[in-house]
Design an enzyme around this catalytic site. Sequence first.
Site, mmCIF file in Angstrom:
data_model
loop_
_atom_site.group_PDB
_atom_site.id
_atom_site.type_symbol
_atom_site.label_atom_id
_atom_site.label_comp_id
_atom_site.label_asym_id
_atom_site.label_seq_id
_atom_site.Cartn_x
_atom_site.Cartn_y
_atom_site.Cartn_z
ATOM 1 N N ASP A 177 32.398 41.724 45.993
ATOM 2 C CA ASP A 177 33.277 41.970 44.851
ATOM 3 C C ASP A 177 32.458 42.717 43.801
ATOM 4 O O ASP A 177 31.602 42.124 43.147
ATOM 5 C CB ASP A 177 33.799 40.654 44.265
ATOM 6 C CG ASP A 177 34.806 39.962 45.177
ATOM 7 O OD1 ASP A 177 34.735 40.177 46.400
ATOM 8 O OD2 ASP A 177 35.648 39.210 44.657
ATOM 9 N N LYS A 234 40.970 44.443 42.671
ATOM 10 C CA LYS A 234 41.000 43.094 42.102
ATOM 11 C C LYS A 234 41.177 43.201 40.606
ATOM 12 O O LYS A 234 40.581 44.068 39.966
ATOM 13 C CB LYS A 234 39.684 42.401 42.471
ATOM 14 C CG LYS A 234 39.475 41.025 41.894
ATOM 15 C CD LYS A 234 38.205 40.381 42.465
ATOM 16 C CE LYS A 234 37.778 39.161 41.684
ATOM 17 N NZ LYS A 234 36.533 38.572 42.172
ATOM 18 N N LYS A 245 43.870 41.598 44.887
ATOM 19 C CA LYS A 245 43.402 40.250 44.568
ATOM 20 C C LYS A 245 43.523 39.992 43.077
ATOM 21 O O LYS A 245 42.723 40.490 42.301
ATOM 22 C CB LYS A 245 41.937 40.085 45.011
ATOM 23 C CG LYS A 245 41.330 38.737 44.614
ATOM 24 C CD LYS A 245 39.914 38.576 45.123
ATOM 25 C CE LYS A 245 39.257 37.327 44.550
ATOM 26 N NZ LYS A 245 37.847 37.202 44.923
#
Lengths: 304, 383
Positions: free
Chosen positions: B215, B283, B319
């Site tokens: 991430d 995300k 996400k």
Amino acid sequence: MSDARDARETRLGVFKTYKLYVGGKFPRSESGRVYEVADAKGAGKDGAKDGSWLANAPLASRKDARDAVVAARKAVPGWSGATAYNRGQVLYRVAEMLEGRREQFAREVADAEGLSKSKAAAAVDAAVDRWVWYAGWTDKIAQVAGGANPVAGPYFNFSTPEPTGVVAVLAPQDSALLGLVSVLAPVIATGNTAVVVASERAPLPALSLGEVLATSDVPGGVVNILSGRTAEIATPLAAHQDVNAIDLTGASPELAAALEEAAADNLKRVRRPSPTPEDWTADPGTSRLLTWLETKTVWHPMGV
Amino acid sequence: MSPIAPPGKAAAAQAQASPAKGRNKGPRAMGTAEQTAEGTARAGGAPALGEGAVPAYAPEAAQRLSALADVTAGDSALRRFLHGLPGVDAVGLEARAAALGTRSIKTTAKAYALDLAISMIDLTTLEGADTPGKVRALCAKGVHPDPGDRTTPKVAAICVYGDMVGTAKAALAAAGDTDVHVAAVATAFPSGRAARSVKLADTAEAVSAGADEIDMVIDRGAFLAGRYMDVFEEIRAVKAACARPDGTAAHLKVIFENGELSTYDNIRRASWLAMLAGADFIKTSTGKVAVNATPPNTLLMLEAVRDFRRTVGVQVGVKPAGGIRTAKDAIKYLVLVNETAGGDWLSPQWFRFGASSLLNDLLMQRHKLSTGRYSGPDYVTVD
């Protein structure tokens, strides 16, 4: 002159919208439902239908009960962690606020219970005094229920009463205010938080009591008041895994048996309804205070 | 001049069409009792892909992305492309997100949605105070979220700081599970303020320690200053650093930190920028700032991945992270996915929740459905 009289005669009354009291706020029922509440005059066995209409009360659903338990759980650390002295002051403050609204409550109690004006006023006065009485007990119950225990060893051994946690209270069906205060005050005096199911037939004084509590330093969530069908709301409360105790005072014998069975699942502390009608004007004693306390015993080594 | 159809047109058309389409899809997408009994949607390992789309990590993806090479050829071309994206109708977006949040999901559909949501969780601990013990406990919880009920699905991944990857990998192996991924935050998370060499080293170390997913945070400073090419190249470089010696690569999630991008237009631009640079997932946020995932900004990103697949043929996951704490919220997000991107995204392969306390609420809701009694926080682990 005649204009002024006309204005007075044509003025529309402002009806009060009775609402639930949950988490320090006054929401309507999540379900949007209400039911008609009637006065007690000529009330037959099924109550509401016979008297004349007073107001609509929220008909709380099981989701309202769930939300009330969440609010009550959230309030536990603050309220049980407050000093007993502080809790006493807050309860006394409730008595002060109730005293200031005696006329309103006397009217509501008279309508709800079919009492004369003077008897209703006496019931409100007794309710105010009940708050004061329990306010005095907050910092004294520990001396009665706990103490230092003699043990055969080099230890100090203390027993101290601690609050049980979230208590579901089924308020008495017959006494709309005095009975309610008599079952609610001991629960919060001992540091528990309460989810109260008001009298099914006469919920209005209980809902108004929410307004008193909201203006008297009782933290939001410590007392949550629901109105509606006792059996409908009490069933999820009795089975709820996050409720620690239940007071079945306002349940019929059959309902009380079913609720006690549901409550057994997470070992809730249960107070059964009295087999004979309770006299709410009598000296309450400490029995209700002691029901909602758990004894913690600590062993502490004596210094060398 | 842009080689692609303006995505805005498609978005508008879809917004018109999707309510009806969503209702048709409802029963299939939200599941049946049989699916619930199976436990989870993760069971079918193959990713759901429609219309011949490929995931961003597939070899074909690079070739498809190269069809848009001219918009990423230089700083000005990229800027022209991103600023040429249609503006976002903020009022419409928020209204649509709010309207979709009112859907009522009950009984078997709810059971399916709860299990799906559990299987989509990236169970996260990103605290300065993380200890190996806490990471191990989290891994154990991720593999068996409810030890009292073995039909409970596993979470999708455990999300930790890079230095905890080894601990998490070992703990998951000890729990006998290799399906649960380990995601590591990298590139100077959460601020992203470090030299590129540091960010790349951060990434490479996490990958070599065994991270399955990375991430990364974008450089919001560069993005807000309009240096889109810097951001683009950085994502490219981090993606390269995700490669393993055996030729595979850790999947890359790109965090925008929507709360710091300040406008919906910026979120749309960041989404396209990251997808053009090869992100496998986009995300919403780090969970470390005031505004995290919200239904509107997640809806916007879902529209972006839908339009991207339609134009380029590459499917990218989404996400939302931060601030999703209740089962009710999670189900609202699943409705957004189904109604916006479509049922193809309703899988842990394409949609994740970055969350920690959400799992407990999902488990309590699961207890409620299976026992009929309201559950309480005494019956789930404290974390």
